[in-house]
Design an enzyme around this catalytic site. Structure first.
Site, PDB file in Angstrom:
ATOM      1  N   TYR A 130       0.846  -1.267   0.097  1.00  0.00           N
ATOM      2  CA  TYR A 130       0.027  -0.023   0.253  1.00  0.00           C
ATOM      3  C   TYR A 130       1.049   1.161  -0.029  1.00  0.00           C
ATOM      4  O   TYR A 130       1.851   1.275   0.943  1.00  0.00           O
ATOM      5  CB  TYR A 130      -1.017  -0.155   1.261  1.00  0.00           C
ATOM      6  CG  TYR A 130      -2.167  -0.079   0.865  1.00  0.00           C
ATOM      7  CD1 TYR A 130      -2.981   0.524  -0.062  1.00  0.00           C
ATOM      8  CD2 TYR A 130      -3.046  -1.162   1.523  1.00  0.00           C
ATOM      9  CE1 TYR A 130      -4.268   0.424  -0.316  1.00  0.00           C
ATOM     10  CE2 TYR A 130      -4.330  -1.369   1.107  1.00  0.00           C
ATOM     11  CZ  TYR A 130      -4.887  -0.650   0.168  1.00  0.00           C
ATOM     12  OH  TYR A 130      -6.456  -0.795  -0.163  1.00  0.00           O
ATOM     13  N   THR A 182      -3.649   6.740 -21.673  1.00  0.00           N
ATOM     14  CA  THR A 182      -3.545   5.065 -21.044  1.00  0.00           C
ATOM     15  C   THR A 182      -2.124   4.575 -21.581  1.00  0.00           C
ATOM     16  O   THR A 182      -1.508   5.318 -22.453  1.00  0.00           O
ATOM     17  CB  THR A 182      -4.619   4.411 -21.677  1.00  0.00           C
ATOM     18  OG1 THR A 182      -4.635   4.422 -23.188  1.00  0.00           O
ATOM     19  CG2 THR A 182      -6.050   4.506 -21.151  1.00  0.00           C
ATOM     20  N   ASP A 230      -5.985  14.349 -25.073  1.00  0.00           N
ATOM     21  CA  ASP A 230      -5.693  12.665 -24.586  1.00  0.00           C
ATOM     22  C   ASP A 230      -5.440  11.865 -25.951  1.00  0.00           C
ATOM     23  O   ASP A 230      -6.087  11.825 -26.842  1.00  0.00           O
ATOM     24  CB  ASP A 230      -7.570  12.493 -24.483  1.00  0.00           C
ATOM     25  CG  ASP A 230      -7.650  11.037 -24.147  1.00  0.00           C
ATOM     26  OD1 ASP A 230      -6.761  10.123 -24.097  1.00  0.00           O
ATOM     27  OD2 ASP A 230      -8.779  10.694 -23.681  1.00  0.00           O
ATOM     28  N   LYS A 289      -2.142   1.086 -25.059  1.00  0.00           N
ATOM     29  CA  LYS A 289      -2.394   0.949 -26.456  1.00  0.00           C
ATOM     30  C   LYS A 289      -1.127   0.860 -27.477  1.00  0.00           C
ATOM     31  O   LYS A 289      -0.389  -0.156 -27.197  1.00  0.00           O
ATOM     32  CB  LYS A 289      -3.157   1.972 -26.899  1.00  0.00           C
ATOM     33  CG  LYS A 289      -4.603   1.940 -25.972  1.00  0.00           C
ATOM     34  CD  LYS A 289      -5.615   2.923 -26.109  1.00  0.00           C
ATOM     35  CE  LYS A 289      -7.167   2.948 -25.666  1.00  0.00           C
ATOM     36  NZ  LYS A 289      -7.199   3.730 -24.462  1.00  0.00           N
ATOM     37  N   ARG A 338      -2.040  -1.932 -18.585  1.00  0.00           N
ATOM     38  CA  ARG A 338      -3.412  -1.517 -18.376  1.00  0.00           C
ATOM     39  C   ARG A 338      -3.217  -0.537 -17.280  1.00  0.00           C
ATOM     40  O   ARG A 338      -3.412  -0.743 -16.200  1.00  0.00           O
ATOM     41  CB  ARG A 338      -4.601  -2.347 -18.107  1.00  0.00           C
ATOM     42  CG  ARG A 338      -5.770  -2.217 -18.610  1.00  0.00           C
ATOM     43  CD  ARG A 338      -6.599  -3.424 -18.964  1.00  0.00           C
ATOM     44  NE  ARG A 338      -6.370  -3.856 -20.259  1.00  0.00           N
ATOM     45  CZ  ARG A 338      -6.815  -3.410 -21.560  1.00  0.00           C
ATOM     46  NH1 ARG A 338      -7.864  -2.334 -21.400  1.00  0.00           N
ATOM     47  NH2 ARG A 338      -6.475  -3.949 -22.525  1.00  0.00           N
ATOM     48  N   GLU A 384      -0.360   4.784  -0.614  1.00  0.00           N
ATOM     49  CA  GLU A 384      -1.100   6.214  -0.850  1.00  0.00           C
ATOM     50  C   GLU A 384      -0.311   7.350  -0.489  1.00  0.00           C
ATOM     51  O   GLU A 384       0.562   7.149   0.364  1.00  0.00           O
ATOM     52  CB  GLU A 384      -2.272   6.239   0.310  1.00  0.00           C
ATOM     53  CG  GLU A 384      -3.489   5.407   0.093  1.00  0.00           C
ATOM     54  CD  GLU A 384      -3.707   4.323   0.827  1.00  0.00           C
ATOM     55  OE1 GLU A 384      -2.584   3.625   1.061  1.00  0.00           O
ATOM     56  OE2 GLU A 384      -4.881   3.805   1.196  1.00  0.00           O
TER      57      GLU A 384
END
Ligand code: DSN
Length: 448
Positions: free
Chosen positions: A55, A226, A200, A229, A235, A57
């Site tokens: 974790y 992203t 984008d 692609k 991903r 954060e």
């Protein structure tokens, strides 16, 4: 290689079996959905590491939990590589995927109810650029620009809409647009109305890093993408702020960080961050430029041969990795039938609306396809010629199937067509040729 699923096989053979089947599907078919690709084994390995156990954060050097000294280094590596690859002074590599990345931009730049502007979904844009069913169209006052009859973005309309509506945030970038994104033209419009301009570039990110698509960094304030692609990573997603963006608002980077965490997300997916670092490392290598160039050359060769075979393409060609087949000369609403027939032949594409589509979005008149994954396998222009011929054969073979006018009949027509695909001799013939071609370009041979 030793059995790559050794432990999964022992622990859960049902899941292992499905993963193996999916590997076969990917290997013995032509993956032509333009937003998909094959990640390298190095990227896959990074995603499968023990980093998933942590974790973290917060951000490097300012985490909420202890034990992040190595995670900090992983994230800093990804950030530095992103900055280098896109020529920007700021990058956040934590967004879980494209939609959360774009959400962070809204949260950083807009107040609820502000005017935002983007390319309409039916004209190739993305849901998050203000489409009515997405948070972006629900929470903000959305204005949408379109493409002209020739398939190119209508810049005059965009300028007029911007002047009339004074958007706080403008988007340039798309999901089904085969021409170069006009960053420079949009930057002038944004300047005229004082808007923040976000590009984008999810679809063309790899082409930008590879130097075969115009660079947005000198023109826009924010870049989102992203990473899975054309960039060929895991991903995931990133939000970057350009030098121009920091001049527009020196706090923009800090606002993006705050929007991603704690605004929208909890702990980052550290295994994905590591895989993004690996993918960016690959994209920064000189050979990636050759890959990007070949993706575009392959798309142009494919489009040219399809047009030569009598298949209509929106805007009559492509500048990037994708194209939209306009199937209306064979009848409206044919996208789903052609998609299913091609799937029967192991060619995976997606049905898609075309500009001013005469059919409804769920039964659109187009099909979207592209070359990033085929190029990763090593396919070049000669293979594109073969594939274009097969696609054209199947498109023509589907010419007698019509979408019923009656809404209730449509579902059963699609169902009946789907169950007939397996018996179609043309589909079977092409499938055999596809399998032979795929065997010549093995995928992940190390896993066999
Ligand atoms: N689903 C992506 C695509 O296929 O283009 C966009 O989010």
């Amino acid at each position: 290689m030793d059995d790559w699923l050794e432990h999964l096989q022992k622990a859960d053979s049902a899941v292992a079996e499905l993963v193996r089947k999916e590997l076969d599907r990917q290997e013995y078919g032509l993956e032509m959905i333009p937003s998909e690709n094959y990640a390298s084994l190095a990227v896959l390995e990074a995603m499968g590491t023990i980093l998933t156990n942590k974790y973290s954060e917060g951000y490097p050097g300012r985490r909420y939990y202890a034990g992040n000294k190595f995670i900090d280094q992983v994230e800093n590596l990804a950030i530095e590589r992103a900055k280098k690859a896109f020529g920007v002074p700021y990058a956040n590599v934590q967004p879980y995927s494209g939609t959360p990345a774009n959400q962070a931009v809204y949260m950083a730049v807009c107040n609820l109810g502000d005017v935002v502007m983007g390319q309409g979904l039916l004209d190739g844009g993305h849901l998050t650029h203000g489409w009515g069913t997405s948070f972006s169209g629900i929470n903000y006052k959305s204005v949408q620009y379109h493409v002209k009859a020739d398939g190119y973005i209508d810049l005059e309309e965009a300028r007029k809409l911007a002047k009339e509506n004074r958007p706080r945030l403008m988007w340039v970038g798309a999901s089904a647009y085969s021409r170069e994104y006009p960053f420079e033209e949009f930057s002038k419009i944004a300047e005229e109305v004082g808007a923040c301009l976000a590009a984008d570039v999810a679809h063309v990110a790899g082409l930008i890093v590879g130097g075969v698509h115009k660079d947005p960094a000198p023109y826009v304030h924010i870049i989102t993408t992203t990473t899975h692609k054309t960039l060929r990573g895991p991903r995931g997603a990133m939000v970057m702020v350009t030098k121009r963006g920091l001049e527009h608002d020196p706090d923009l980077g800090a606002k993006i960080d705050k929007a991603v965490f704690p605004g929208l997300q909890g702990g980052p997916h550290d295994q994905t961050t590591a895989a993004i670092a690996v993918a960016l490392g690959e994209a920064l290598k000189p050979e990636f430029k050759g890959y990007a160039r070949q993706v575009v050359q392959n798309a142009k060769a494919l489009a040219q041969r399809l047009v030569g075979n009598g298949v209509k393409i929106v805007s009559n060609g492509t500048d990037n990795h994708l194209m939209l087949l306009d199937l209306t000369p064979f009848g409206k609403g044919k996208g789903v039938f052609v998609q299913d027939a091609l799937e029967g032949a192991a060619i995976t594409v997606n049905k898609n609306t075309i500009p001013a589509d005469p059919a409804p979005p769920f039964y659109p008149s187009g099909v979207r396809l592209g070359t990033p994954a085929l190029t990763t396998r090593g396919m070049k222009e000669p293979e594109m010629g073969l594939i274009a011929d097969w696609i054209a054969d199947i498109v023509k073979d589907s010419k007698d199937i019509m979408l019923p006018e009656d809404k209730l009949e449509r579902r059963s027509a699609v169902k009946a067509f789907r169950s007939s695909v397996g018996k179609n001799p043309k589909v079977a013939e092409v499938k055999g040729q596809v399998t032979d071609l795929c065997k010549r370009f093995p995928l992940y041979p190390e896993l066999r």
